[in-house]
Design an enzyme around this catalytic site. Sequence first.
Site, PDB file in Angstrom:
ATOM      1  N   SER A  22      69.369  67.856  65.008  1.00 18.68           N
ATOM      2  CA  SER A  22      69.252  67.866  63.545  1.00 18.68           C
ATOM      3  C   SER A  22      68.369  66.693  63.131  1.00 18.68           C
ATOM      4  O   SER A  22      68.180  65.745  63.901  1.00 18.68           O
ATOM      5  CB  SER A  22      70.645  67.697  62.921  1.00 18.68           C
ATOM      6  OG  SER A  22      70.566  67.431  61.536  1.00 18.68           O
TER       7      SER A  22
ATOM      8  N   TYR B  47      79.268  64.886  61.323  1.00 14.41           N
ATOM      9  CA  TYR B  47      78.080  65.676  61.678  1.00 14.41           C
ATOM     10  C   TYR B  47      76.961  64.749  62.159  1.00 14.41           C
ATOM     11  O   TYR B  47      76.333  64.984  63.195  1.00 14.41           O
ATOM     12  CB  TYR B  47      77.628  66.488  60.457  1.00 14.41           C
ATOM     13  CG  TYR B  47      76.497  67.450  60.726  1.00 14.41           C
ATOM     14  CD1 TYR B  47      76.745  68.707  61.264  1.00 14.41           C
ATOM     15  CD2 TYR B  47      75.174  67.110  60.444  1.00 14.41           C
ATOM     16  CE1 TYR B  47      75.711  69.607  61.516  1.00 14.41           C
ATOM     17  CE2 TYR B  47      74.137  67.991  60.683  1.00 14.41           C
ATOM     18  CZ  TYR B  47      74.409  69.243  61.214  1.00 14.41           C
ATOM     19  OH  TYR B  47      73.374  70.123  61.464  1.00 14.41           O
TER      20      TYR B  47
END
Length: 248
Positions: free
Chosen positions: A140, A153
């Site tokens: 990410s 996350y």
Amino acid sequence: MSADPFSLKGRRALVTGANTGIGQAIAVALAGQGASVTCAGRRSCDETVGMIEAAGGRAESLLLDFADPMAARDVFVGAGYTALVNNAGIIRRQDSVDFSEADWDEVMDVNMKAVFFTCQAFAREVFATGQGGSIVNIASLLSFQGGIRVPSYTASKHGVAGITKILCNEWAAKGITVNAIAPGYIATNNTEALRNDPDRSAAILERIPAGRWGAPEDIAGMAAYLCSPAARYVNGAVLNVDGGWMAR
Ligand code: NAP
């Protein structure tokens, strides 16, 4: 190298989280390049299998729930896989000051612990057969940046980048390429809350040089490339596919 270095003919690939979003697009792209694709998810991936078969490709659906991070421990044994895409992932949004232990643990289990142990299970089998292979982990932009209100996350995706690099160091000379893709802001279930927030959505869009959110298909070509012979000297990379976000 084969006549078409981008071809995945003769390869067997497993893509996690292949029922929707980025994983679905990656499964379709790998099959489009000739791979036989196992579409794995905690729910049926029949829709993805149908898309692949309608295009003349080969696929099957497999139930795998990474609420148990060891869920894939026996999946690869004797099955001839040469490509693995660890795409399944979850996100929990809450101010860090209020963030719960459950939201920490769930995200770390699916996004990081399951990624490592699925890589391990795949590698054990590839080493046993000696045929070589490719691993693509979906990282990410929050493998590099902090983000807002998504602490587990961000920690997990930093971890995915680190796991990708250590496995490269240990496995590159043993015939497995290990790389990661860092997608930008892609229109999927994962980003629904952001797209529904007018202020956050506008702020994000304003920073994307390409001038639009990404589509799952924008990520898929890179995954197919990284699984192909053309990428045989790409090792330990975390490659941005982000419409230019990280260039700003
Ligand atoms: P998505 O549509 O929510 O897809 C996530 C996939 O992971 C779904 O197939 C989901 O299954 C699966 N999954 C979740 N928990 C699972 C579990 N316990 N066991 C097995 N599968 C599980 O979102 P996406 O955007 O395509 O996300 C794919 C990957 O890209 C994720 O790793 C995400 O972090 C990453 N990513 C996305 C973006 C973005 O902007 N969208 C940006 C950077 C990175 P269900 O459908 O059952 O939930």
